[in-house]
Design a protein around this motif. Sequence first.
Motif, PDB file in Angstrom:
ATOM      1  N   SER A 416       9.765  83.858 -50.970  1.00  0.00           N
ATOM      2  CA  SER A 416      10.925  83.011 -51.296  1.00  0.00           C
ATOM      3  C   SER A 416      11.831  83.630 -52.344  1.00  0.00           C
ATOM      4  O   SER A 416      13.052  83.692 -52.177  1.00  0.00           O
ATOM      5  N   ARG A 442      22.917  78.053 -50.067  1.00  0.00           N
ATOM      6  CA  ARG A 442      23.129  77.647 -48.665  1.00  0.00           C
ATOM      7  C   ARG A 442      22.475  78.645 -47.716  1.00  0.00           C
ATOM      8  O   ARG A 442      21.890  78.257 -46.694  1.00  0.00           O
ATOM      9  N   VAL A 445      18.710  78.110 -47.813  1.00  0.00           N
ATOM     10  CA  VAL A 445      18.327  76.915 -47.058  1.00  0.00           C
ATOM     11  C   VAL A 445      18.252  77.233 -45.570  1.00  0.00           C
ATOM     12  O   VAL A 445      17.346  76.758 -44.853  1.00  0.00           O
ATOM     13  N   ILE A 446      19.191  78.026 -45.079  1.00  0.00           N
ATOM     14  CA  ILE A 446      19.164  78.414 -43.663  1.00  0.00           C
ATOM     15  C   ILE A 446      17.882  79.177 -43.353  1.00  0.00           C
ATOM     16  O   ILE A 446      17.202  78.922 -42.340  1.00  0.00           O
ATOM     17  N   GLU A 448      15.013  79.037 -44.976  1.00  0.00           N
ATOM     18  CA  GLU A 448      13.884  78.104 -45.049  1.00  0.00           C
ATOM     19  C   GLU A 448      13.775  77.262 -43.782  1.00  0.00           C
ATOM     20  O   GLU A 448      12.680  77.019 -43.258  1.00  0.00           O
ATOM     21  N   SER A 449      14.913  76.806 -43.292  1.00  0.00           N
ATOM     22  CA  SER A 449      14.890  75.969 -42.084  1.00  0.00           C
ATOM     23  C   SER A 449      14.390  76.754 -40.876  1.00  0.00           C
ATOM     24  O   SER A 449      13.701  76.198 -40.016  1.00  0.00           O
ATOM     25  N   ARG A 450      14.689  78.051 -40.818  1.00  0.00           N
ATOM     26  CA  ARG A 450      14.221  78.873 -39.706  1.00  0.00           C
ATOM     27  C   ARG A 450      12.713  79.107 -39.793  1.00  0.00           C
ATOM     28  O   ARG A 450      12.024  79.154 -38.772  1.00  0.00           O
ATOM     29  N   LYS A 452      10.601  76.966 -41.140  1.00  0.00           N
ATOM     30  CA  LYS A 452      10.007  75.701 -40.733  1.00  0.00           C
ATOM     31  C   LYS A 452      10.041  75.524 -39.226  1.00  0.00           C
ATOM     32  O   LYS A 452       9.204  74.804 -38.652  1.00  0.00           O
ATOM     33  N   ALA A 453      11.015  76.189 -38.574  1.00  0.00           N
ATOM     34  CA  ALA A 453      11.118  76.098 -37.114  1.00  0.00           C
ATOM     35  C   ALA A 453      10.174  77.059 -36.412  1.00  0.00           C
ATOM     36  O   ALA A 453      10.164  77.121 -35.178  1.00  0.00           O
ATOM     37  N   ALA A 460      13.727  85.000 -40.274  1.00  0.00           N
ATOM     38  CA  ALA A 460      14.510  83.955 -40.934  1.00  0.00           C
ATOM     39  C   ALA A 460      15.544  84.568 -41.875  1.00  0.00           C
ATOM     40  O   ALA A 460      16.677  84.076 -41.979  1.00  0.00           O
ATOM     41  N   ASP A 463      18.368  85.854 -39.804  1.00  0.00           N
ATOM     42  CA  ASP A 463      19.215  84.762 -39.327  1.00  0.00           C
ATOM     43  C   ASP A 463      20.156  84.275 -40.430  1.00  0.00           C
ATOM     44  O   ASP A 463      21.310  83.906 -40.159  1.00  0.00           O
ATOM     45  N   ALA A 464      19.682  84.279 -41.675  1.00  0.00           N
ATOM     46  CA  ALA A 464      20.560  83.896 -42.787  1.00  0.00           C
ATOM     47  C   ALA A 464      21.646  84.940 -43.008  1.00  0.00           C
ATOM     48  O   ALA A 464      22.785  84.610 -43.362  1.00  0.00           O
TER      49      ALA A 464
END
Length: 830
Positions: A416, A442, A445-446, A448-450, A452-453, A460, A463-464
């Motif tokens: 992280s 921001r 967060v993108i 982190e969301s990836r 979690k997916a 991830a 992707d950010a």
Amino acid sequence: MVPCTMMYLRFLPALLLLLSLAHAGEHPAEAFLSKYCLECHDSDVQKGNRSFEELFFPINGLGELIEVQDIIDQLNLGEMPPKKADQPTDSEIAGVVAHLTKEVADARARFKSSAGQTVLRRLNEREYLNTLETLFDRRIDTFAPTKNFSNDQTLDNIDTIGDALVTSSFLLNNYFDAADRVVEKSLGLVEKPEVKSWRFDRDFKQGQELSYSHRKVYNYQYLCLYEVPNTVNHEGGYGGLERFPEGVHAPGFYEVKVLVHSMHRDSHYDPSIFRMDLKEPFRLAIVTGDASAGALHHPQPIEPQLAEVTVADGAPRWYTMKVWLEEGQQPRFIFPNGMANCRGAFSRIAREYKAEWPKGDPYLKKPGIVESRRVVLEHGKMPHIRIHEVEISGPLYEEWPPPSQKKILSAGDYSSTHRREILKNFASEAYRRPPSEDEVARLAVIAESRIKAGHSPRQATLDAIKAALCSPSFIYLSEPSGKTEQKLKAHDLANRLSYFLWAAPPDSKLRALADSGEILKDAVLKSEFRRLIKDSRSRSFYEGFTDSWLNLRALGGMPPSRTEAVVYFHEGLESAMKREVQLFTENLIETNGSIRDFLDSDYSFLNHSLAKLYGETAGFPLNQRDQFRKVKLTNKHRGGLLGMGAILTVSANGIETSPVTRGVYVLENILGSPTPPPPDEVPELEPDTRGTTTIRDELEKHRSVKTCAECHRKIDPPGFALENFDPIGRLRQRYPGNRKKPGPLIDPTGEFPDGTQFKGIKDFREKLAGRIEPFAKHLTECLLSYAAGREVDAIDRPVVDAILAEVRKTDYGMHTLMEQIILSELFRSR
């Protein structure tokens, strides 16, 4: 004409007379316009699409300001009133010019709050691609991420104007796709790819057209190249590896070895058959190939040239080239200085030299194109490049991860804390300024969301990074921070400078000066300008600005006839013509040469092909014929922009020439004096000649129409001066005729709107160079618009005048002009 500021005291009595008219109830300028201008420019006649009848003082609005400034310019230049009209005295002109100048100054002061600003401007396609190459430190043109983008819109041909660079939903979707492709191709590989090798030494299938003859004569033993890639039929210009449709397995640099030699450069056939210089050593080059994109022996949408070697005669030799290939691509071979059209050459040789073929050969009984190819290859001496073997090995990575991945992903720790640091550093480079904490958050967060997916931390993070490439902070150059704030901040100024000169983001030195704020100092800004303009990346400026200023982007939009101008295609004249203009401009900046040279000079920068086109005899060594060098011109018709092939070609329609088309081009792009569109009731002219009537005769009839005369008085003279050049800039003395009768002689004489006559292009250029001010003003405005990303309007005239005042001190030095551009208030403001 004496400048108006010097005439004020001399003609004080005239001013007093004008003031007395004002006290009597009539505005001084209205009295002058009524006496000398309204006959042609009232609401009924409106010559040149202009009416002064409703022009009131004081000036009320930007439109009126532009109109009045133009009246001042025309009076100072002596171009109005026309010589056949009643002429005001010098005293009257001085008086009204002084009065109108004060009116304009007062109006500018009132309108200053509504002065132009650079709107939120996105990167154009050139800048976008250059920025991606800088960020990811790799070639981008090998997979063309913008291939689905729509063309950038321009304003007055300039492709950096914010008002024109709109962003549509279609473009936004393409940004998402491009970001995905760029990131995956640049950072997607996790493990170092295995080095593989391939060898091809037989079964070289050619394109369908040559397949029969190569099977019959060579049994597919060789891969042969005959013609340049840019031909009509595309029979022998590309050599692909048909047995390698899958291409390479991973992106990277590959070593390509080729066993090859030149064949039959000593051919005894008529040289006109080939339209190539057999004295020049043959050149072999590599472009990308993709079997999934279409036939390998035809042009493909993506095919940048990757490498080139000169091939020797005699026994085959090994040549090694290192090229970058994307996954699925293969090297394709081309012949950059091959013949113009091998299909036609096969037919002519077979027909014209049939006495050399063995008796009973099938061709003599059935002389078609199929047997023509076969008999020439079997018994003739067709010049070509013959490839015996090809070896490919790679990808060759000296270290892993490669430097491009290390630069962005660092040590490969995606925890992280480290992930946030990766995104912060990337955003700093991508946004061309330090990102805010919210912007970094921001992106985090993108990521982190990836995760979690279900995606890996590494994916991830990628992707950010893709999201950062779709952010307005990346796509747009700057964001205005307030309506009242005008001055650019340090990072915005650094970006404006680097995108002006490199069409790319600031390098580390310029970025450091922005971070510290030092770039805001005049001396530092000037020093950085001098450094950037000397850097090889400044080629982007020379390409982008000349494309915009002179509309060279349109070169090739209406290509000449392949029958009448085969040399244009065969010798790559389109790119050579552009390069001449770029090098000429570069030389003026490097030497602080006078911009008068744009209008008249005795030198240019040519390669062998352009020198031949221009009739110049300067010799080029055989191994340097594609290289450019400064050449002293011996042909009096050449010199300056108006003698260059690029200008003469882009101002023609590809098939014929027209004094009207070329005249409008000169007025709009060289002198900055655009003409209004013709009235609806005026018919179009046929180009060149009809029967034995010259275009000059046609235009004389055209000018007899009252509504046409005023504009053609300005349009026709520069067009007539250029009539000795054909649609690709070759010199001619007559218009095209036919086999029975030569065309009419060309008359290149004419006169300027003020009555000054010229005898031809040389005289026209010399007189134009003596009238430098309109050209200097237009060039300055184009540079300002291109650099600042907005139109230059009437309120900006004091900035233009201040720049020109400094430039005059160095006899209109081009380097001085560029420095004054970047030091100007307009360049440093929104």
